[in-house]
Design an enzyme around this catalytic site. Sequence first.
Site, short mmCIF file in Angstrom:
data_model
loop_
_atom_site.label_atom_id
_atom_site.label_comp_id
_atom_site.label_asym_id
_atom_site.label_seq_id
_atom_site.Cartn_x
_atom_site.Cartn_y
_atom_site.Cartn_z
CB CYS A 116 -0.93 0.01 1.21
SG CYS A 116 -2.12 -1.35 1.22
CG HIS A 256 -3.52 3.41 1.64
ND1 HIS A 256 -3.99 3.03 0.40
CD2 HIS A 256 -3.62 2.31 2.44
CE1 HIS A 256 -4.34 1.75 0.43
NE2 HIS A 256 -4.13 1.30 1.66
CG ASN A 286 -7.43 -0.59 0.12
OD1 ASN A 286 -6.50 -0.32 -0.61
ND2 ASN A 286 -7.26 -1.03 1.35
#
Length: 329
Positions: A116, A256, A286
């Site tokens: 991520c 994020h 996501n």
Amino acid sequence: MRNVRSSRLAGFGHALPARRVDNGEIEAKLGLEPGWIERRTGIRTRYWVGEADTLTGLAAKAGEAALADAGIGPSDIALTLLATSTPDHLLPPSAPLLAHRLGLTRSGAIDLAGACSGFLYALTLADGFVRAQGRPVLVVAANILSRRINSAERASAVLFADAAGAVVVAPSDDPETGVIGVDLACDGSGYDLISIAAGGSSRPFSPEIAAEEFLMTMRDGREVFSRAVEMMTRSSIRALAAAGLRPAAVSRFVPHQANVRIFDAVCNQLGIDLSRTVRTIEEHGNSSAATIPLSLSVAHRARPFAPREKLLMTAAGAGLVGGAVVFGV
């Protein structure tokens, strides 16, 4: 380019697959009540690829958009960085194929597997390259996570999406642009909190290994939440200190997009007004490393970044790998 002092974000782009997947489809499969996913994650919809789609195909669309936005020709790009956890193949890397698809004939190319946080690491490396060499860099973050989801595991099945985002990092003679504060972090004690157990060299493919071992799993969602908030907050504080800025100086907070509760908690701990947070999780879910450049592209289209804006970007994910970057526009 002589007298290069820093870098700048010269172009933005993003790409999404054609298929939009609403929460209702997933909630029905998992036996969840309507609204369960949005209440716990902030996600309403996400996009998943079709059978014929490839990672480099999705990444190329985002890269092409960023190059067009920057007005920079393919022959000007000196380096292509692809942040991904889902390359087309384990070998070779996908970045050379991406560069080929885009006609980047004078560019080096390499994959970065930072989960991520991959985009933040790639952006930091791009900034350093531009300062040293005075030539533009294309940074693309892309993932096809729908092919790694264990549809029977609620913790991960409701979160993950497919997307690509890209930026062109170009030379600048303004010392207040580019990376002005950065903190990169890791905590290997949380190495297996989010993982794909099999498929690597420690557990290569074998017919005896269950199929779900090759899919993503989240061992402890609550621990992921608390440790992500802690890492993102700590790195953001350090990056702001390195930049000599207070949280009030942040023009836009671009976290994020893991879970709306995670980045709202970070925002509150930093004392940044929630209205300054760029949010794309509701419509896009996501997509790991792709969420920050996608968010930058979406935000720039909605309200173009103005000179001297200060962006704070932060992430934490599998590994545990995380960090924060303060970037002057």
